[in-house]
Motif scaffolding. Structure first.
Motif, PDB file in Angstrom:
ATOM      1  N   SER A 347      54.982  16.297 -60.682  1.00  0.00           N
ATOM      2  CA  SER A 347      56.599  16.612 -60.886  1.00  0.00           C
ATOM      3  C   SER A 347      57.141  17.518 -59.768  1.00  0.00           C
ATOM      4  O   SER A 347      58.147  17.210 -59.086  1.00  0.00           O
ATOM      5  N   HIS A 348      56.496  18.555 -59.697  1.00  0.00           N
ATOM      6  CA  HIS A 348      57.084  19.576 -58.669  1.00  0.00           C
ATOM      7  C   HIS A 348      56.948  19.122 -57.180  1.00  0.00           C
ATOM      8  O   HIS A 348      58.043  19.169 -56.374  1.00  0.00           O
ATOM      9  N   ASN A 349      56.019  18.480 -56.935  1.00  0.00           N
ATOM     10  CA  ASN A 349      55.692  18.039 -55.387  1.00  0.00           C
ATOM     11  C   ASN A 349      56.582  17.018 -55.197  1.00  0.00           C
ATOM     12  O   ASN A 349      57.115  16.741 -54.067  1.00  0.00           O
ATOM     13  N   LEU A 350      56.706  15.864 -56.250  1.00  0.00           N
ATOM     14  CA  LEU A 350      57.824  14.947 -55.896  1.00  0.00           C
ATOM     15  C   LEU A 350      58.967  15.273 -55.948  1.00  0.00           C
ATOM     16  O   LEU A 350      59.884  14.648 -54.987  1.00  0.00           O
ATOM     17  N   GLN A 351      59.571  16.459 -56.553  1.00  0.00           N
ATOM     18  CA  GLN A 351      60.809  16.492 -56.485  1.00  0.00           C
ATOM     19  C   GLN A 351      61.081  17.598 -55.205  1.00  0.00           C
ATOM     20  O   GLN A 351      62.304  17.392 -54.601  1.00  0.00           O
ATOM     21  N   ILE A 352      60.074  18.208 -54.702  1.00  0.00           N
ATOM     22  CA  ILE A 352      60.229  18.836 -53.246  1.00  0.00           C
ATOM     23  C   ILE A 352      60.383  18.034 -52.527  1.00  0.00           C
ATOM     24  O   ILE A 352      61.223  18.053 -51.615  1.00  0.00           O
ATOM     25  N   GLU A 355      63.720  16.220 -52.445  1.00  0.00           N
ATOM     26  CA  GLU A 355      65.038  17.195 -51.942  1.00  0.00           C
ATOM     27  C   GLU A 355      64.775  17.494 -50.538  1.00  0.00           C
ATOM     28  O   GLU A 355      65.823  17.830 -49.783  1.00  0.00           O
ATOM     29  N   GLU A 356      63.736  17.628 -49.936  1.00  0.00           N
ATOM     30  CA  GLU A 356      63.474  17.850 -48.411  1.00  0.00           C
ATOM     31  C   GLU A 356      63.889  16.580 -47.635  1.00  0.00           C
ATOM     32  O   GLU A 356      64.661  16.907 -46.716  1.00  0.00           O
ATOM     33  N   GLN A 357      63.395  15.483 -48.071  1.00  0.00           N
ATOM     34  CA  GLN A 357      63.769  14.165 -47.221  1.00  0.00           C
ATOM     35  C   GLN A 357      65.107  13.573 -47.387  1.00  0.00           C
ATOM     36  O   GLN A 357      65.548  12.847 -46.343  1.00  0.00           O
ATOM     37  N   LEU A 358      65.687  13.840 -48.555  1.00  0.00           N
ATOM     38  CA  LEU A 358      67.007  13.117 -48.917  1.00  0.00           C
ATOM     39  C   LEU A 358      68.035  13.448 -47.724  1.00  0.00           C
ATOM     40  O   LEU A 358      68.731  12.529 -47.166  1.00  0.00           O
ATOM     41  N   PRO A 359      68.236  14.890 -47.571  1.00  0.00           N
ATOM     42  CA  PRO A 359      69.331  15.056 -46.531  1.00  0.00           C
ATOM     43  C   PRO A 359      69.010  14.854 -45.168  1.00  0.00           C
ATOM     44  O   PRO A 359      70.146  14.185 -44.383  1.00  0.00           O
ATOM     45  N   THR A 360      67.682  14.475 -44.800  1.00  0.00           N
ATOM     46  CA  THR A 360      67.349  13.978 -43.488  1.00  0.00           C
ATOM     47  C   THR A 360      67.660  12.739 -43.384  1.00  0.00           C
ATOM     48  O   THR A 360      68.164  12.120 -42.475  1.00  0.00           O
TER      49      THR A 360
END
Length: 755
Positions: A347-352, A355-360
């Motif tokens: 869950s933590h990895n998926l959330q990260i 969050e990292e890829q969405l703005p890009t």
């Protein structure tokens, strides 16, 4: 355990990633600086090659007497000084003449290499035998500078040499350009910041290095020198790490290829300052978590017997039968812990990742939408994608704003032309903050050219009048804020409102184009594309008289007059045409007329611009002062300079023809009018030109030629005075008066004194 894993990852991966990014950044910056220096040196080589065509460096240098030819010597020294001032990296420009071993420079005048200075004679003889016309040579001394120092301490080891003549076979001299080591070092040190900046040639000789440094820093320079020399034969450009006294440095190097020799530019910076805090923090995290883990294990071992029974009951409640527990041999606590950790980690990895890829991804999508690269997508697909990135698309209408900044170079000295991207970035941030205070859905586009675009989503049911009112208030607030912070003029264009998201690129293009119709008389304004007519004077008067005067001044090579007429032209145009687009069109018309006139006169105007599209540059000019500055620097000044050079060469050729006529017909009554008719020029023009080139008037020159011939006849022949007078075109009595006035004695006295 997860925190310990993060600490290990931070230690192992983070340090390596920091080093990798630092190396990549250094290599990119190094490539940029290398390219800039190569362009600088290439420009210097091209300019030196162009200077070699200067008539001052012609065949006359073979046998010229510098003491007798004062005006020529002064012109030669001025030319060398101008060449020296063309580039801040140049220390001095020298002219070496082979046959009389003369060494000439603007600061030291004319010097000669003595017979005893054999080392200098050998060095300069070797460059005269070189096959190349333009090349770099190493450690070429300059004689006559100082008895103890035969070359300047500030001189660069390599000198740029161009042999003279440029296209001839038998070389009679060379132009030598010496660089300033201190200025070269300062140029490269700007890149190195607090690191080390070094330069050597392909033989390993230092060209630039730090001199007054500690022993530790000198060891680092030597270590970098040896490592680069080992790598360079296989890779001309690379980045690597090196360690000295437990300090890690990132070293990057790149190669200049300069006319037969290679220079290697190296830079090194301490990356321990960047990775040190990461290493410390990761070790601290690992230590704290190891201690916590050991404590947890101890407490679990002590309490296991007391808590196992309630845990068993809990396991029984969770797993209804034995098969639900897996194999039945695993410890229930480990099974729960394992499942919990797996779910938490995933869950933590998926959330990260999200969050990292969405703005890009959102940024990439919006840029593609603005640039029109999503033309293949349907309206439904575009709305679906933008909704995925957080925009509401149901019952929405869309519009755009384009903000144009003006007067960058007039902002009270606050900015210059190089700050264009920085100012645009600041403006984009200000605009984004203001827009988000008023609107929920907006996206700001930085065009990097003093303009900013804004995409806005609004409710479909909102009336157009309300939309325009809200956008007008927002535009006025943007203008006020940008005026106050950046001290620049601002024009805001409000685009049309559309229900289709796919029209965003079209709306932006239309808004940016509409900005060209802004009113030049207003520093700040809001332009609405929905207005039926763009305000402006459509019937402005083109200043044909000033255009004619400007072209006339350029053709006559009058720089002050041409610059003044250009200023009057732009001022007159600005007073009648108050729309930016009309000013640009009128300026383009002027450039076309100037080029057409000069082309008809046989002047190659296009050779100046080297493929530049002048009309595109004109369309990028926004302010009248920018237009005037561009017109004067790009059109007027280069054209006037070339016209003067061409005119001077033609005048000199005309005078030389007159001199040959006088030498052939000095015994006849050859008048200036006859010479003018023979050459097809005006008498007044020829008289002024002759005196300007020869330094004396036409009549005085004819008298000088006749007296010189008579002096030779008086010494070498036994002819009578009257016969000599007749041979040089004088009557006997008049000849005596002219000769005595010129030489101070009569012809008879002159003959007797030379017998």
């Amino acid at each position: 355990m997860p925190t310990t894993f993060i600490g290990l990852s931070l230690y192992v991966i983070g340090v390596d990633r920091i080093e990798s990014e630092v190396n990549k950044t250094h290599q990119l910056r190094l490539a940029h600086v290398t390219k800039q220096m190569e362009e600088e040196l290439a420009g210097m080589e091209v300019r030196l090659s162009q200077w070699s065509f200067n008539p001052t460096f012609g065949e006359k240098l073979r046998n010229v007497d510098y003491s007798d030819n004062y005006s020529f010597t002064r012109e030669l020294l001025q030319t060398l000084l101008v060449m020296q001032e063309t580039n801040p990296l140049i220390e001095e420009v020298y002219l070496f003449i082979d046959n009389n071993r003369a060494m000439i420079s603007s600061s030291r005048g004319v010097n000669y290499i003595a017979e005893g200075e054999q080392d200098f004679l050998t060095s300069y003889a070797s460059i005269m035998k070189t096959d190349s016309r333009l090349f770099w040579t190493k450690s070429l001394p300059i004689p006559g500078l100082n008895s103890n120092n035969q070359s300047l301490k500030t001189d660069f080891k390599y000198s740029l040499v161009h042999k003279l003549p440029r296209d001839g076979v038998n070389s009679y001299g060379a132009i030598i350009v010496r660089l300033n080591t201190a200025k070269m070092s300062a140029y490269f040190q700007e890149f190195a910041e607090d690191g080390i900046s070094l330069l050597m040639d392909d033989g390993g000789d230092w060209l630039i290095r730090e001199s007054s440094v500690s022993e530790n820093r000198r060891q680092l320079q030597d270590q970098i020198h040896d490592n680069v020399l080992k790598r360079w034969p296989n890779k001309e450009q690379d980045t690597f790490l090196t360690t000295l006294d437990r300090t890690k440095f990132s070293v990057s190097y790149s190669t200049f290829h300069r006319l037969g020799t290679d220079w290697i530019f190296m830079t090194a910076s301490d990356i321990s300052k960047l990775s040190g805090p990461v290493v410390l923090m990761s070790r601290l995290i690992i230590l704290v978590n190891v201690i916590a883990l050991a404590t947890a294990i101890l407490l679990a071992w002590l309490a296991s017997r007391k808590i196992y029974k309630p845990i068993g009951q809990l396991i029984g409640a969770i797993f209804k039968d034995k098969s639900d527990r897996g194999s039945g041999h695993e410890d229930e606590l480990k099974l729960i812990e394992k499942e919990w950790l797996n779910l938490t980690r995933e869950s933590h990895n998926l959330q990260i990742r999200v969050e990292e890829q969405l703005p890009t991804l959102r940024e990439s999508f919006m840029l593609q939408l603005v640039q029109g690269r999503l033309y293949y997508a349907t309206e439904e697909e575009l709305r679906s994608k933008i909704a995925f990135y957080g925009w509401e698309t149901e019952h929405k209408q869309f519009t755009v704003l384009v903000v144009q900044l003006l007067g960058l170079t007039n902002a009270g000295g606050k900015f210059n032309e190089e700050d264009e991207q920085l100012v645009t970035f600041a403006a984009a941030n200000i605009v984004e903050e203001l827009t988000r205070l008023h609107l929920q859905q907006c996206y700001v586009v930085n065009f990097q050219d003093l303009s900013v675009g804004i995409i806005i989503g609004l409710p479909s049911g909102l009336p157009r009048s309300s939309v325009k009112k809200e956008l007008t208030m927002l535009s006025q607030e943007m203008i006020t804020t940008l005026n106050h912070i950046l001290k620049l003029g601002v024009t805001v264009c409000m685009g049309q409102v559309s229900e289709e998201l796919s029209r965003i690129p079209e709306l932006l293009d239309e808004a940016r184009h509409t900005l060209r119709f802004r009113n030049l008389r207003e520093a700040n304004q809001v332009v609405d594309m929905d207005d039926e007519v763009v305000q402006g004077n459509y019937t402005f008067r083109y200043p044909f008289e000033l255009e004619r005067d400007l072209i006339h001044a350029i053709r006559l090579g009058q720089p002050q007059e041409a610059l003044a007429k250009a200023e009057e032209f732009v001022a007159e145009l600005a007073s009648t045409a108050d729309v930016e687009h009309f000013m640009q069109q009128a300026l383009a018309q002027l450039i076309g007329n100037i080029n057409n006139t000069l082309l008809q006169a046989g002047f190659h105007v296009y050779s100046f611009h080297e493929g530049r599209n002048l009309y595109e540059e004109v369309m990028e000019l926004r302010q009248t002062d920018e237009m005037l500055k561009w017109l004067q620097s790009t059109i007027v000044t280069p054209y006037v300079s070339e016209m003067n050079q061409t005119h001077h060469a033609q005048l000199k050729q005309t005078v030389e023809k007159v001199v040959r006529l006088v030498e052939e017909k000095y015994m006849t009554d050859l008048s200036l009018e006859e010479c003018a008719d023979h050459l097809g020029v005006g008498v007044s023009t020829l008289s002024k030109t002759f005196k300007q080139v020869k330094g004396i008037g036409y009549v005085d020159y004819v008298t000088k030629v006749r007296v010189d011939v008579s002096k030779k006849l008086l010494i070498e022949t036994d002819l009578k005075i009257s016969e000599i007078a007749e041979k040089v075109g004088y009557q006997h009595s008049w000849f005596n008066r002219v000769f005595k006035k010129s030489e101070g004695v009569t012809p008879t006295q002159y003959r007797e004194s030379h017998q």
